[in-house]
Motif scaffolding. Structure first.
Motif, mmCIF file in Angstrom:
data_model
loop_
_atom_site.group_PDB
_atom_site.id
_atom_site.type_symbol
_atom_site.label_atom_id
_atom_site.label_comp_id
_atom_site.label_asym_id
_atom_site.label_seq_id
_atom_site.Cartn_x
_atom_site.Cartn_y
_atom_site.Cartn_z
ATOM 1 N N UNK A 1 38.489 -7.305 7.642
ATOM 2 C CA UNK A 1 39.170 -8.009 6.558
ATOM 3 C C UNK A 1 38.575 -9.408 6.436
ATOM 4 N N UNK A 2 38.248 -9.794 5.214
ATOM 5 C CA UNK A 2 37.552 -11.065 5.003
ATOM 6 C C UNK A 2 38.191 -11.824 3.845
ATOM 7 N N UNK A 3 38.370 -13.135 4.030
ATOM 8 C CA UNK A 3 38.853 -14.002 2.960
ATOM 9 C C UNK A 3 38.195 -15.366 3.103
ATOM 10 N N UNK A 4 37.734 -15.930 1.993
ATOM 11 C CA UNK A 4 37.089 -17.242 2.034
ATOM 12 C C UNK A 4 37.356 -18.011 0.757
ATOM 13 N N UNK A 5 37.195 -19.335 0.865
ATOM 14 C CA UNK A 5 37.284 -20.229 -0.288
ATOM 15 C C UNK A 5 36.080 -21.165 -0.217
ATOM 16 N N UNK A 6 35.347 -21.231 -1.319
ATOM 17 C CA UNK A 6 34.188 -22.112 -1.400
ATOM 18 C C UNK A 6 34.160 -22.773 -2.764
ATOM 19 N N UNK A 7 33.042 -23.430 -3.071
ATOM 20 C CA UNK A 7 32.910 -24.077 -4.377
ATOM 21 C C UNK A 7 32.960 -23.064 -5.510
ATOM 22 N N UNK A 8 32.716 -21.815 -5.215
ATOM 23 C CA UNK A 8 32.746 -20.756 -6.239
ATOM 24 C C UNK A 8 34.141 -20.137 -6.383
ATOM 25 N N UNK A 9 35.091 -20.598 -5.574
ATOM 26 C CA UNK A 9 36.443 -20.069 -5.659
ATOM 27 C C UNK A 9 36.763 -19.137 -4.514
ATOM 28 N N UNK A 10 37.944 -18.490 -4.529
ATOM 29 C CA UNK A 10 38.336 -17.585 -3.443
ATOM 30 C C UNK A 10 37.621 -16.239 -3.556
ATOM 31 N N UNK A 11 37.454 -15.633 -2.370
ATOM 32 C CA UNK A 11 36.824 -14.304 -2.328
ATOM 33 C C UNK A 11 37.498 -13.496 -1.234
ATOM 34 N N UNK A 12 37.787 -12.228 -1.537
ATOM 35 C CA UNK A 12 38.461 -11.361 -0.577
ATOM 36 C C UNK A 12 37.790 -9.999 -0.580
ATOM 37 N N UNK A 13 37.616 -9.429 0.619
ATOM 38 C CA UNK A 13 37.049 -8.086 0.715
ATOM 39 C C UNK A 13 37.658 -7.374 1.916
ATOM 40 N N UNK A 14 37.579 -6.055 1.901
ATOM 41 C CA UNK A 14 38.126 -5.243 2.989
ATOM 42 C C UNK A 14 37.209 -4.062 3.242
ATOM 43 N N UNK A 15 36.881 -3.867 4.510
ATOM 44 C CA UNK A 15 36.116 -2.691 4.913
ATOM 45 C C UNK A 15 37.093 -1.774 5.636
ATOM 46 N N UNK A 16 37.428 -0.669 4.980
ATOM 47 C CA UNK A 16 38.457 0.213 5.532
ATOM 48 C C UNK A 16 37.919 1.012 6.714
ATOM 49 N N UNK A 17 38.833 1.612 7.463
ATOM 50 C CA UNK A 17 38.476 2.354 8.672
ATOM 51 C C UNK A 17 37.375 3.370 8.399
ATOM 52 N N UNK A 18 36.373 3.328 9.237
ATOM 53 C CA UNK A 18 35.328 4.349 9.222
ATOM 54 C C UNK A 18 35.048 4.729 10.670
ATOM 55 N N UNK A 19 34.622 5.960 10.899
ATOM 56 C CA UNK A 19 34.486 6.429 12.281
ATOM 57 C C UNK A 19 33.333 7.407 12.397
ATOM 58 N N UNK A 20 32.945 7.660 13.627
ATOM 59 C CA UNK A 20 31.966 8.686 13.947
ATOM 60 C C UNK A 20 32.249 9.204 15.348
ATOM 61 N N UNK A 21 31.649 10.326 15.676
ATOM 62 C CA UNK A 21 31.805 10.902 17.013
ATOM 63 C C UNK A 21 30.483 11.518 17.452
ATOM 64 N N UNK A 22 30.331 11.623 18.770
ATOM 65 C CA UNK A 22 29.146 12.243 19.363
ATOM 66 C C UNK A 22 29.591 13.134 20.513
ATOM 67 N N UNK A 23 28.985 14.307 20.603
ATOM 68 C CA UNK A 23 29.226 15.230 21.711
ATOM 69 C C UNK A 23 27.887 15.566 22.344
#
Length: 637
Positions: free
Chosen positions: A351-373
């Motif tokens: 989860x990411x949120x920032x404020x800069x000279x360009x204004x606020x910005x928000x992004x979210x990287x939802x759950x991702x997974x992998x497995x190995x056997x």
């Protein structure tokens, strides 16, 4: 009073004497080579052991700094401000190509691009010994073991009394304090260990002020490690264990290369817990392990000191599970069969949120997974006269994203006599793409390597040496394309190298040294234009020549004084986006330490790093350590 006078006299008469008694032992009992307890002389693998005694005499150093003194290993960040990213380069391999183990079980962080595990989470006081096994170890340990594995062993052995306490207190430069307490013992069939450690320092500015007039602030570090272990010997044949380690630290960081930020901090947390068992009877030994881990990384930049970003909150959460079951069977006539299977699962979100000279910005990287056997097996042969030893093994790995791949190992060694041994290997390794890389390119394949190795060792009562030649080739390395802004299988890398280790003992004195030579060639995207392919004859942040020296002497009963030296040749670092690489100058730094054992319960130590105050850089735009001093005492009850 007489003891104090004796100690002072010893220090005054011994300040000009240097040698090294803590030599590298080439025939330690190790477990990392083949997951079995065995002498180093019965395996052809190249293993270095950092013993408990060596660790205790290095009270002012970190795990990264201890590893940075070993042949073939460069830890970029070991000499930067405490809390800096610790990047492990083994035999010139890229980040994430050296697998970190804790008590033989793999550790990684699925939320990072290269899945490196953060060495800042370990306290040096919690470590009993470290085994470094170089060369591809993917046949036994799976992904990330392209260049080798580092096994950080925390389990205490030979505990006999029901109640023991060990405490270490130390103070040093920059307001640094290191404190540790351990309570451990054995009562009947139950063995337990509990530990708590804290490291605090006011530090120095992470970023380098090239103007010298901008008054960059110091970046503090405050970290703790709590851990516990239980083992229960249910019967003569069956034992169970459980373990937990919780680590967290807060550290100041800066805005980047040459750029200060007075309120940019990280708060990282790690929880590792699990259980296991071991069953031994007759010719058969069966081991099972389960491990669960959670890692949280939070980067927070508030608005008190405005740089290009006024406010930023960036949180990563990673989760891993590991299950393995393996068995060793002594077949007779010198043959042992090792068979095993493991399962790995990892996931992360952001989860990411920032404020800069360009204004606020928000992004979210939802759950991702992998497995190995994976399934793996090795046949080990030790000849009756302990001269010829052979390992032949293979691994089949099934990945939930890219499919399957396999590795193999052929590793013979031969002892001509008790002193001279030759060894060699042909083996392959692999690194699975990370979750972040797969999120951008789902068609990525595993990076694969082929490794050739040959060498010899000579071991005598007062002299040991080992010389190793290695060659590693990668044809499908994973890298980032700055034209398509994506990851792809692209890099071709060839590394030839030599590692030479030497140790000599002269009664109360001695000497040890190691030298690493890297000759490399890497075909990758042109970092200056990003529009064509270039062959580089160097590797970023990895020196062609690397030398470590150590000498010490027992001045008098209980007192040991040591001096160390480190030489790093010039090497290149990134000059910036679409700019030529920058050459960093070579450097040589000196260190010194003293260790005084008053009695079986009290031990004093002191450690000084960079004693000449040499100004040097391991990473462009970031400060390295100034002169640092640390002194303390260890109590045992």
């Amino acid at each position: 009073m007489s003891r104090k006078i004796t100690l002072l006299a010893c220090m005054l008469t011994g300040t000009t004497l240097f040698a090294q008694k803590d030599t590298v032992t080439l025939d330690e009992v190790v477990v990392t080579a083949n997951k079995l307890e065995q002498k180093q002389s019965t395996t052809g693998k190249v293993i270095t052991v950092i013993t408990k005694e060596q660790i205790e005499k290095s009270g002012g150093k970190t795990i990264s700094q201890l590893l940075n003194e070993q042949a073939g290993i460069t830890i970029n960040g070991a000499f930067n401000n405490t809390g800096s990213v610790q990047t492990v380069y083994t035999r010139g391999a890229s980040p994430g190509r050296t697998l970190i183990l804790m008590d033989g079980i793999p550790l990684n962080d699925p939320s990072t691009i290269t899945t490196d595990f953060d060495l800042n989470f370990f306290s040096v006081n919690d470590v009993e010994r470290i085994e470094v096994c170089k060369g591809p170890q993917s046949t036994l340990y799976g992904s990330d073991a392209i260049a080798g594995v580092i096994n950080i062993i925390t389990v205490k052995k030979d505990t006999k009394k029901p109640f023991n306490i060990k405490a270490t207190l130390s103070q040093g430069s920059l307001g640094t304090s290191r404190n540790n307490v351990q309570v451990f013992g054995k009562a009947g069939k139950l063995t337990y260990t509990t530990r708590f450690a804290r490291l605090f320092t006011n530090g120095f500015s992470s970023a380098y002020d090239s103007t010298g007039v901008r008054n960059y602030d110091n970046d503090k570090y405050d970290g703790t490690v709590s851990s516990g272990q239980l083992s229960y010997q249910a019967s003569h044949h069956l034992a169970f264990k459980a373990f937990l380690m919780y680590s967290q630290y807060k550290a100041g960081i800066d805005a980047g290369v040459f750029a200060d930020d007075r309120d940019y901090n990280i708060h990282n947390k790690s929880l590792i817990t699990g259980t296991g068992f071991q069953y031994k009877k007759g010719r058969v030994a069966i081991t099972g392990n389960y491990q669960y881990s959670e890692l949280t990384r939070n980067y927070r930049n508030d608005s008190a000191h405005k740089t290009s970003t006024w406010f930023e909150d960036n949180t990563y959460f990673g989760k891993s599970q590991f299950i393995e079951l393996y068995a060793s069977t002594r077949l007779g006539n010198g043959f042992t069969l090792l068979t095993g299977a493991d399962y790995r699962y990892s996931s992360y979100n952001q989860n990411y949120f920032s404020v800069s000279a360009f204004g606020p910005f928000k992004s979210q990287f939802r759950d991702t997974s992998l497995s190995q056997t994976a399934l793996y097996a090795s046949v080990l042969f030790n000849s009756p006269y302990k001269k010829l030893n052979i390992e032949l093994g293979g691994r089949y790995n099934d990945h939930s994203r890219y499919g399957n791949n396999s590795t193999y190992t052929f590793n013979p060694s031969y002892s001509f006599n008790d002193h001279l041994r030759v060894f060699g290997s042909i083996s392959t390794g692999f690194k699975a793409p990370s979750l972040y890389q797969l999120s951008l390119n789902s068609k990525l394949n595993a990076e694969k390597s082929v490794n050739y190795e040959a060498g010899f060792s000579i071991q005598q009562q007062k002299f040991t040496t080992r010389l190793v030649y290695f060659n590693r080739r990668i044809n499908n390395g994973i890298d980032y394309n700055y034209i398509t802004f994506n990851y792809f299988n692209y890099v071709k890398q060839t590394v030839n190298g030599l590692e030479w280790e030497l140790a000599a003992s002269l009664g109360k004195a001695g000497f040890s040294a190691n030298y690493t030579l890297l000759l490399s060639e890497e075909v990758t995207q042109n970092r200056l234009t990003t529009k064509d392919t270039v062959t580089y004859d160097y590797l970023l942040r990895r020196p062609k020549h690397h030398i470590n020296l150590s000498a010490n002497i027992d001045i008098c009963k209980g007192l040991n004084i040591a001096v160390t030296g480190k030489y790093v040749s010039s090497r290149f670092d990134i000059g910036g986006y679409r700019r030529a690489d920058i050459s960093l100058p070579s450097y040589f730094i000196l260190g010194a330490s003293a260790d005084y054992v008053l009695n079986e319960r009290v031990r004093f130590f002191a450690d000084a790093q960079n004693i000449t105050g040499k100004k040097f850089f391991d990473a462009r735009g970031f400060n390295a350590i100034p002169f640092l001093f640390n002194a303390g005492v260890t109590f045992n009850w």
